[in-house]
Motif scaffolding. Structure first.
Motif, PDB file in Angstrom:
ATOM      1  N   GLU A  65      27.333  55.917  31.303  1.00 41.34           N
ATOM      2  CA  GLU A  65      27.339  55.144  30.062  1.00 41.34           C
ATOM      3  C   GLU A  65      27.282  56.051  28.838  1.00 41.34           C
ATOM      4  N   ILE A  66      26.459  57.101  28.898  1.00 40.80           N
ATOM      5  CA  ILE A  66      26.392  58.039  27.772  1.00 40.80           C
ATOM      6  C   ILE A  66      27.716  58.784  27.640  1.00 40.80           C
ATOM      7  N   ALA A  67      28.268  59.233  28.764  1.00 42.10           N
ATOM      8  CA  ALA A  67      29.485  60.048  28.732  1.00 42.10           C
ATOM      9  C   ALA A  67      30.732  59.245  28.356  1.00 42.10           C
ATOM     10  N   PHE A  68      30.857  58.012  28.861  1.00 43.73           N
ATOM     11  CA  PHE A  68      32.122  57.278  28.726  1.00 43.73           C
ATOM     12  C   PHE A  68      31.980  55.879  28.139  1.00 43.73           C
ATOM     13  N   GLY A  69      30.779  55.461  27.796  1.00 42.39           N
ATOM     14  CA  GLY A  69      30.559  54.091  27.338  1.00 42.39           C
ATOM     15  C   GLY A  69      31.303  53.723  26.073  1.00 42.39           C
ATOM     16  N   ASP A  70      31.620  54.705  25.254  1.00 41.48           N
ATOM     17  CA  ASP A  70      32.318  54.404  24.004  1.00 41.48           C
ATOM     18  C   ASP A  70      33.806  54.759  24.072  1.00 41.48           C
ATOM     19  N   THR A  71      34.351  54.811  25.307  1.00 48.63           N
ATOM     20  CA  THR A  71      35.772  55.106  25.495  1.00 48.63           C
ATOM     21  C   THR A  71      36.450  53.894  26.137  1.00 48.63           C
ATOM     22  N   ASP A  72      37.752  53.993  26.296  1.00 50.33           N
ATOM     23  CA  ASP A  72      38.510  52.942  26.983  1.00 50.33           C
ATOM     24  C   ASP A  72      38.576  53.179  28.488  1.00 50.33           C
ATOM     25  N   ILE A  73      37.966  54.258  28.966  1.00 47.45           N
ATOM     26  CA  ILE A  73      37.976  54.565  30.399  1.00 47.45           C
ATOM     27  C   ILE A  73      37.022  53.597  31.096  1.00 47.45           C
ATOM     28  N   PRO A  74      37.504  52.819  32.054  1.00 52.02           N
ATOM     29  CA  PRO A  74      36.603  51.871  32.724  1.00 52.02           C
ATOM     30  C   PRO A  74      35.544  52.589  33.561  1.00 52.02           C
ATOM     31  N   ILE A  75      34.333  52.047  33.535  1.00 47.49           N
ATOM     32  CA  ILE A  75      33.224  52.533  34.357  1.00 47.49           C
ATOM     33  C   ILE A  75      32.985  51.478  35.428  1.00 47.49           C
ATOM     34  N   LEU A  76      33.103  51.902  36.691  1.00 51.81           N
ATOM     35  CA  LEU A  76      32.958  50.989  37.820  1.00 51.81           C
ATOM     36  C   LEU A  76      31.757  51.437  38.652  1.00 51.81           C
ATOM     37  N   TYR A  77      30.831  50.531  38.896  1.00 51.93           N
ATOM     38  CA  TYR A  77      29.583  50.839  39.592  1.00 51.93           C
ATOM     39  C   TYR A  77      29.726  50.492  41.066  1.00 51.93           C
ATOM     40  N   ASP A  78      29.309  51.412  41.932  1.00 54.48           N
ATOM     41  CA  ASP A  78      29.423  51.156  43.370  1.00 54.48           C
ATOM     42  C   ASP A  78      28.183  51.694  44.080  1.00 54.48           C
ATOM     43  N   TRP A  79      27.493  50.811  44.784  1.00 54.18           N
ATOM     44  CA  TRP A  79      26.251  51.188  45.476  1.00 54.18           C
ATOM     45  C   TRP A  79      26.509  52.236  46.557  1.00 54.18           C
ATOM     46  N   ARG A  80      27.723  52.305  47.073  1.00 56.49           N
ATOM     47  CA  ARG A  80      28.010  53.256  48.145  1.00 56.49           C
ATOM     48  C   ARG A  80      27.942  54.702  47.683  1.00 56.49           C
ATOM     49  N   LEU A  81      27.934  54.942  46.380  1.00 53.44           N
ATOM     50  CA  LEU A  81      27.828  56.299  45.846  1.00 53.44           C
ATOM     51  C   LEU A  81      26.374  56.737  45.643  1.00 53.44           C
ATOM     52  N   ARG A  82      25.433  55.942  46.117  1.00 54.33           N
ATOM     53  CA  ARG A  82      24.007  56.282  45.983  1.00 54.33           C
ATOM     54  C   ARG A  82      23.635  57.533  46.776  1.00 54.33           C
ATOM     55  N   GLU A  83      22.504  58.089  46.388  1.00 56.03           N
ATOM     56  CA  GLU A  83      21.889  59.193  47.120  1.00 56.03           C
ATOM     57  C   GLU A  83      21.463  58.689  48.500  1.00 56.03           C
ATOM     58  N   CYS A  84      21.128  59.607  49.383  1.00 51.56           N
ATOM     59  CA  CYS A  84      20.553  59.232  50.675  1.00 51.56           C
ATOM     60  C   CYS A  84      19.259  58.457  50.424  1.00 51.56           C
ATOM     61  N   ASN A  85      19.053  57.410  51.202  1.00 51.11           N
ATOM     62  CA  ASN A  85      17.823  56.629  51.099  1.00 51.11           C
ATOM     63  C   ASN A  85      16.759  57.308  51.957  1.00 51.11           C
ATOM     64  N   PHE A  86      15.815  57.949  51.303  1.00 49.33           N
ATOM     65  CA  PHE A  86      14.737  58.649  51.998  1.00 49.33           C
ATOM     66  C   PHE A  86      13.627  57.692  52.447  1.00 49.33           C
ATOM     67  N   GLY A  87      13.840  56.398  52.267  1.00 45.99           N
ATOM     68  CA  GLY A  87      12.887  55.392  52.734  1.00 45.99           C
ATOM     69  C   GLY A  87      11.512  55.588  52.114  1.00 45.99           C
ATOM     70  N   THR A  88      10.503  55.682  52.971  1.00 49.41           N
ATOM     71  CA  THR A  88       9.133  55.833  52.486  1.00 49.41           C
ATOM     72  C   THR A  88       8.929  57.147  51.744  1.00 49.41           C
ATOM     73  N   ARG A  89       9.902  58.038  51.833  1.00 51.71           N
ATOM     74  CA  ARG A  89       9.786  59.338  51.151  1.00 51.71           C
ATOM     75  C   ARG A  89      10.526  59.380  49.821  1.00 51.71           C
ATOM     76  N   ASN A  90      11.158  58.265  49.420  1.00 50.45           N
ATOM     77  CA  ASN A  90      11.723  58.207  48.075  1.00 50.45           C
ATOM     78  C   ASN A  90      10.602  58.484  47.076  1.00 50.45           C
ATOM     79  N   GLY A  91      10.835  59.401  46.150  1.00 50.62           N
ATOM     80  CA  GLY A  91       9.821  59.735  45.154  1.00 50.62           C
ATOM     81  C   GLY A  91       8.851  60.821  45.595  1.00 50.62           C
ATOM     82  N   SER A  92       9.078  61.400  46.757  1.00 47.39           N
ATOM     83  CA  SER A  92       8.218  62.486  47.262  1.00 47.39           C
ATOM     84  C   SER A  92       8.625  63.814  46.630  1.00 47.39           C
TER      85      SER A  92
END
Length: 179
Positions: A65-92
């Protein structure tokens, strides 16, 4: 015709500064990260990018959003591009997660996923790109799991080899061609 992919990780987050493995937690960019994201936008806006695909986790979405939010380039959000889910270790502490990461190549973190599952998730996203983006240049903003999936698809390195390798951040990102 191939698809040209420009990949950059999300900009520097507060958790990155503190050495935290954020995983599937949202995370927030720090002041330097917001400046980095603005630099990314200036560097990439006139780079022939047809669309920006980003992880839906806050730190990546905020980068896009900071990089491209004020341009005509579409920003498409996809959950599949997330980091590995470390489960109970998220935030460790990142050093703790890094220390035994090879134990979770094909075995999920407690209440999370394995590196193999995370990479397969991103590979599924990549497999969908040709349906609309063949012959185009697109940008992905993601995480280490995104990078590993791109390397896996383009180099044939195994998940174990990729997870074992030390990651070296590149300020200018990476470029790939998917046939």
């Amino acid at each position: 015709m191939p698809i040209e992919i420009v990949f950059e990780t999300h900009a520097l987050s507060e958790d990155n500064e503190r050495g935290i493995a954020t995983g599937w937690l949202p995370g927030r960019l720090c002041d330097q990260g917001r400046a980095n994201a603005a630099d990314m936008g200036r560097r990439r806006r006139d780079d022939g990018i047809a669309a920006v695909f980003t992880s839906d986790l806050h730190r990546a979405a905020e980068t896009a959003e900071i990089a491209f939010g004020d341009t005509d380039i579409p920003i498409l959000y996809d959950w599949r591009l997330r980091e590995c889910n470390f489960g109970t270790r998220n935030g460790s502490p990142g050093a703790e997660v890094k220390k035994d990461r090879l134990d979770y190549c094909d075995r999920p973190y407690p209440d999370g996923e394995s590196h193999e599952q995370a990479i397969a998730r991103v590979v599924g996203f990549l497999a969908d790109l040709p349906s609309r983006w063949t012959g185009r240049r697109v940008m992905l903003i993601g995480h280490l799991a995104t990078y590993r999936a791109l390397e896996h698809v383009t180099t044939g390195l195994t998940v174990r080899e990729l997870v074992a390798a030390d990651f070296e951040w590149q300020a200018q990102g990476w470029e790939y061609r998917l046939a």
